[in-house]
Design a protein around this motif. Sequence first.
Motif, PDB file in Angstrom:
ATOM      1  N   GLU A   1      18.506  20.447 -27.329  1.00  0.00           N
ATOM      2  CA  GLU A   1      18.219  19.860 -26.019  1.00  0.00           C
ATOM      3  C   GLU A   1      19.534  19.514 -25.330  1.00  0.00           C
ATOM      4  N   ILE A   2      19.726  20.055 -24.139  1.00  0.00           N
ATOM      5  CA  ILE A   2      20.992  19.903 -23.426  1.00  0.00           C
ATOM      6  C   ILE A   2      20.749  19.199 -22.099  1.00  0.00           C
ATOM      7  N   SER A   3      21.529  18.134 -21.841  1.00  0.00           N
ATOM      8  CA  SER A   3      21.521  17.445 -20.540  1.00  0.00           C
ATOM      9  C   SER A   3      22.830  17.761 -19.840  1.00  0.00           C
ATOM     10  N   ASN A   4      22.723  18.446 -18.698  1.00  0.00           N
ATOM     11  CA  ASN A   4      23.911  18.799 -17.933  1.00  0.00           C
ATOM     12  C   ASN A   4      24.445  17.562 -17.210  1.00  0.00           C
ATOM     13  N   ARG A   5      25.663  17.607 -16.748  1.00  0.00           N
ATOM     14  CA  ARG A   5      26.206  16.493 -15.987  1.00  0.00           C
ATOM     15  C   ARG A   5      25.458  16.378 -14.665  1.00  0.00           C
ATOM     16  N   GLY A   6      25.274  15.147 -14.189  1.00  0.00           N
ATOM     17  CA  GLY A   6      24.485  14.950 -12.988  1.00  0.00           C
ATOM     18  C   GLY A   6      25.297  14.703 -11.740  1.00  0.00           C
ATOM     19  N   ASP A   7      26.607  14.478 -11.885  1.00  0.00           N
ATOM     20  CA  ASP A   7      27.415  14.129 -10.722  1.00  0.00           C
ATOM     21  C   ASP A   7      27.887  15.350  -9.942  1.00  0.00           C
ATOM     22  N   CYS A   8      28.153  16.456 -10.644  1.00  0.00           N
ATOM     23  CA  CYS A   8      28.653  17.660  -9.967  1.00  0.00           C
ATOM     24  C   CYS A   8      28.760  18.804 -10.971  1.00  0.00           C
ATOM     25  N   CYS A   9      29.137  19.944 -10.459  1.00  0.00           N
ATOM     26  CA  CYS A   9      29.730  21.034 -11.252  1.00  0.00           C
ATOM     27  C   CYS A   9      28.829  21.618 -12.333  1.00  0.00           C
ATOM     28  N   GLN A  10      27.498  21.575 -12.128  1.00  0.00           N
ATOM     29  CA  GLN A  10      26.611  22.128 -13.153  1.00  0.00           C
ATOM     30  C   GLN A  10      26.800  23.632 -13.316  1.00  0.00           C
ATOM     31  N   ASP A  11      27.262  24.283 -12.241  1.00  0.00           N
ATOM     32  CA  ASP A  11      27.444  25.733 -12.291  1.00  0.00           C
ATOM     33  C   ASP A  11      28.561  26.147 -13.230  1.00  0.00           C
ATOM     34  N   ARG A  12      29.475  25.223 -13.573  1.00  0.00           N
ATOM     35  CA  ARG A  12      30.563  25.572 -14.488  1.00  0.00           C
ATOM     36  C   ARG A  12      30.040  25.971 -15.872  1.00  0.00           C
ATOM     37  N   ASN A  13      28.856  25.464 -16.213  1.00  0.00           N
ATOM     38  CA  ASN A  13      28.336  25.649 -17.568  1.00  0.00           C
ATOM     39  C   ASN A  13      27.373  26.829 -17.682  1.00  0.00           C
ATOM     40  N   VAL A  14      27.424  27.728 -16.696  1.00  0.00           N
ATOM     41  CA  VAL A  14      26.544  28.894 -16.680  1.00  0.00           C
ATOM     42  C   VAL A  14      27.391  30.173 -16.816  1.00  0.00           C
TER      43      VAL A  14
END
Length: 313
Positions: A243-256
Motif C-alpha cells: 500500500e503506497i501513499s503518494n505525497r500530497g503537497d506536490c510532485c506526484q508525477d515524479r513517482n510515475v
Amino acid sequence: MLSIGPVTSARLAEWFVRRKTLAEARARVPRPDEPAGRAFEQVRLLREVARQVAEPVELPTAGRPAAVLLSLHRDLVYWTLVARERSDGGALPDFAALWQRTPPERLQRAAGSAANLEAVERLLVGMSQPAPLETKDEDAALVRAFADALYEDLAAPRRRVVRLGAERVLRIAGAAALVAAAVLGVRALVRGPSLHATIRASSWLASCAPDPSCAALMFHTDMQNDPWVEFDLGAPKPIHKVEISNRGDCCQDRNVPTIVEISADAAHWRQIARNDQEFSSWTAKLPPNTTARFVRLRVPRHTFFGFKDVQIR
C-alpha cells in the motif's frame, strides 16, 4: 440473527439522544419572557450585587454592610419565591402574603431548622424598609444562607437541563468513538498487519530535512537515473499487497511509473506490479503465495523519488 424490537430501539435512542427527558426538563424551566423567568433573572442580578457587597474588592471606609446585605437578600428571597410560583403575570403580592402561601416545608428546608426559620421570618417578614442600621452581621449571614438555599432549589431544574445536555453530548461522542474504533479495528483485520522492515534508498536528498513537507515523507531521493527504495523484511515472508501513499503537497508525477519488485537476496529482482498513472494512493495486490525478503519500489527514469508512506502486508 439478533434483532432489536421497536420498543428497545426507542429506549436505546432515548438513552443516547435524551430528547424526551430533555423536553420534560426544559418544560420545568420558565422562559426569560415569562414572569417567572424575569423574576429568576432579577434573582441572579441581586445575587451578584449581594456578592460584591459581601466580598468587596476594597473595603468601604464607612457605612453598615450588614444592613445593605439584609435588604438585598430580602429582595432576593422575594423574587425567588415569585419565580417559584410561576404566576401568570398579574399583580405581585406583598412579601408577607407571598411568604404565607409558600409551603412551610420548603421554607424550613432552606432554613435548616425550625429555629432558623423562625429567626429568618422575624427578620424578613417583620422587617421595616429599609433595614435598620443596627442589623447584626450574624443576622445578615443567616438570611444570606437562607436565600442561597432557596436559590439552589430554584436553579435545580436549569442545572438538570445543562447536565442532560452534557450527558447527551458525551454519550453520542462515546458512541461515535466506539463505532470509529470498531471500523478501524475491522479495517485493520481486513488489511492485515504491516510487516516491519528496514529501509534503504538509492540516495537521500540532503536539502530535504529543513523542508517540513519533504521531511514528513518516508523517503526522498536525489535527482538521479532509476531511483529506488528497498525494504528488508529480515527473512522471507508471505506478502499479499503493498500500500503506497503518494505525497500530497506536490510532485506526484515524479513517482510515475512506479514499479514493485521482490527478491530473496537483493541481487535478483522480479517485477510483480507496475502503475503508469499518477496517483494519490495505490495498492499493489500481489499474486497468491508470494514470498520474499526484499521489496523494492523503483521509477525507471531520471527523476526525484519520494513517498509519504509505504505499508507491506
